[in-house]
Design a protein around this motif. Structure first.
Motif, PDB file in Angstrom:
ATOM      1  N   ALA A 102      24.525  41.639  43.566  1.00 28.51           N
ATOM      2  CA  ALA A 102      23.453  42.579  42.556  1.00 28.51           C
ATOM      3  C   ALA A 102      24.407  43.042  41.652  1.00 28.51           C
ATOM      4  N   THR A 103      25.536  43.321  41.826  1.00 26.97           N
ATOM      5  CA  THR A 103      26.327  43.966  40.805  1.00 26.97           C
ATOM      6  C   THR A 103      26.793  42.798  39.860  1.00 26.97           C
ATOM      7  N   LEU A 104      27.328  41.567  40.425  1.00 26.16           N
ATOM      8  CA  LEU A 104      27.305  40.209  39.583  1.00 26.16           C
ATOM      9  C   LEU A 104      26.283  39.987  38.620  1.00 26.16           C
ATOM     10  N   THR A 105      25.105  40.339  39.140  1.00 20.92           N
ATOM     11  CA  THR A 105      23.932  39.920  38.237  1.00 20.92           C
ATOM     12  C   THR A 105      23.694  41.118  37.064  1.00 20.92           C
ATOM     13  N   THR A 106      23.908  42.376  37.430  1.00 15.84           N
ATOM     14  CA  THR A 106      23.401  43.225  36.404  1.00 15.84           C
ATOM     15  C   THR A 106      24.616  44.240  35.862  1.00 15.84           C
ATOM     16  N   ASP A 107      25.799  43.896  36.141  1.00 22.16           N
ATOM     17  CA  ASP A 107      26.966  44.906  35.844  1.00 22.16           C
ATOM     18  C   ASP A 107      27.308  44.123  34.459  1.00 22.16           C
ATOM     19  N   LEU A 108      26.954  44.502  33.171  1.00 22.67           N
ATOM     20  CA  LEU A 108      27.535  43.519  31.975  1.00 22.67           C
ATOM     21  C   LEU A 108      28.542  44.485  31.493  1.00 22.67           C
ATOM     22  N   SER A 109      29.002  45.417  31.992  1.00 18.72           N
ATOM     23  CA  SER A 109      30.160  46.217  31.647  1.00 18.72           C
ATOM     24  C   SER A 109      31.558  45.328  32.013  1.00 18.72           C
ATOM     25  N   SER A 110      31.383  44.345  32.730  1.00 13.62           N
ATOM     26  CA  SER A 110      32.713  43.689  33.428  1.00 13.62           C
ATOM     27  C   SER A 110      32.350  42.440  33.352  1.00 13.62           C
ATOM     28  N   ARG A 111      33.419  41.437  33.181  1.00 11.09           N
ATOM     29  CA  ARG A 111      33.338  40.012  33.455  1.00 11.09           C
ATOM     30  C   ARG A 111      32.660  39.653  34.707  1.00 11.09           C
ATOM     31  N   ALA A 112      32.103  38.465  34.969  1.00  5.62           N
ATOM     32  CA  ALA A 112      31.396  37.975  36.129  1.00  5.62           C
ATOM     33  C   ALA A 112      32.551  37.602  37.185  1.00  5.62           C
ATOM     34  N   TRP A 113      33.649  37.054  36.694  1.00  4.19           N
ATOM     35  CA  TRP A 113      34.360  36.458  37.537  1.00  4.19           C
ATOM     36  C   TRP A 113      35.020  37.124  38.697  1.00  4.19           C
ATOM     37  N   PRO A 114      35.392  38.220  38.463  1.00  6.15           N
ATOM     38  CA  PRO A 114      35.841  39.275  39.423  1.00  6.15           C
ATOM     39  C   PRO A 114      34.820  39.572  40.441  1.00  6.15           C
ATOM     40  N   HIS A 115      33.597  39.694  40.145  1.00  2.00           N
ATOM     41  CA  HIS A 115      32.676  39.856  41.101  1.00  2.00           C
ATOM     42  C   HIS A 115      32.401  38.507  42.105  1.00  2.00           C
ATOM     43  N   PHE A 116      32.465  37.375  41.285  1.00  2.00           N
ATOM     44  CA  PHE A 116      32.235  36.290  42.109  1.00  2.00           C
ATOM     45  C   PHE A 116      33.378  36.140  42.975  1.00  2.00           C
ATOM     46  N   VAL A 117      34.544  36.328  42.659  1.00  2.00           N
ATOM     47  CA  VAL A 117      35.849  36.324  43.593  1.00  2.00           C
ATOM     48  C   VAL A 117      35.841  37.186  44.964  1.00  2.00           C
ATOM     49  N   GLY A 118      35.022  38.341  44.521  1.00  2.00           N
ATOM     50  CA  GLY A 118      34.900  39.342  45.504  1.00  2.00           C
ATOM     51  C   GLY A 118      33.863  38.709  46.651  1.00  2.00           C
ATOM     52  N   LEU A 119      32.808  38.271  45.911  1.00  2.00           N
ATOM     53  CA  LEU A 119      31.586  37.539  46.770  1.00  2.00           C
ATOM     54  C   LEU A 119      31.975  36.509  47.708  1.00  2.00           C
TER      55      LEU A 119
END
Length: 242
Positions: free
Chosen positions: A49-66
């Motif tokens: 969900a954070t990867l989808t809506t958190d536009l204040s940060s880049r997507a790739w760190p969220h994807f790495v966490g996922l």
């Protein structure tokens, strides 16, 4: 407009990532949901969900966490499958809460269960009298397994020395008014035979049937769209404010 497009792209990435990871982790995440699986599922969903809506940060760190959480979840499943000793601590063990008809109070306290919780779980198993229970076990996923005393067990054909042929699994012949020819062939039946069966139930066309199934033992079930039932039975106990 640009933010909306970014959210759309991220949503697609998160959706298919979850789909792939869910396939990798397997159906155990659903069928045997332990506390660890529950926490893992919530965390993975939160990261997606954070990867989808958190536009204040880049997507790739969220994807790495996922990816990391999914890989760790898969690793834990592999470890618990190969090493039973580890599964004892990660997934937990079954706990006997009723033994020989007696409630094990210390086991209940250890699992943070009350007598009311136990009674509720027994009612779900259609047990309303504690005197009928011989053993009760709380499984690692929180479900209750119950073994009734012999005098309260239902009789089976084996108990009465009756031979009973297996009924098998029913196969759909008609679904939502559509004939499934492949299933007819699988059961060595013809469309002519099926139409004859429908005619016996005063059905002229396949389109009149909502669903029709057949077991290997020959038990045919037919449900029509129009069942001529005036009103469904109301089993509710609240009639509303009128």
């Amino acid at each position: 407009m640009n933010e909306g497009l970014v959210v759309l792209v991220r949503s697609i990435i998160a959706f298919f990532s979850l789909l792939i990871f869910a396939k990798i982790l397997g159906k155990q995440q659903i069928s045997q949901l332990t506390f660890f699986d529950y926490a893992l599922g919530i965390t993975i969903g939160s990261i997606a969900a954070t990867l989808t809506t958190d536009l204040s940060s880049r997507a790739w760190p969220h994807f790495v966490g996922l990816l990391t959480w999914c890989l760790l979840g898969y690793l834990m499943e592999y470890v618990t499958e190969k090493w039973r000793y580890a599964a004892k601590y990660i997934e937990g063990e079954p706990t006997i809460v009723i033994m020989n008809g007696k409630i094990m109070e210390n086991a209940l306290k250890k699992m943070k269960y009350t007598a009311a919780d136990l009674m509720g779980l027994l009612r779900v198993k259609d047990v309303f009298d504690l005197s009928q229970v011989d053993f009760a076990i709380i499984e690692p996923n929180g479900q209750l397994s119950v073994l009734k005393k012999p005098e309260y067990e239902p009789l089976t054909p084996k108990d009465m020395s009756i031979l009973k042929a297996p009924s098998g699994i029913s196969t759909e012949l008609i679904y939502d008014g559509i004939l499934i020819n492949e299933n007819l062939k699988q059961l060595n039946k013809t469309e002519k035979w099926l139409m004859a069966q429908l005619k016996m139930h005063e059905i002229k066309d396949v389109s009149e049937v909502f669903i029709a199934t057949l077991t290997p033992s020959g038990s045919l079930y037919i449900d029509k769209y129009d069942d001529h039932m005036l009103k469904a039975t109301d089993i509710g106990d609240y009639k509303g404010p009128y």
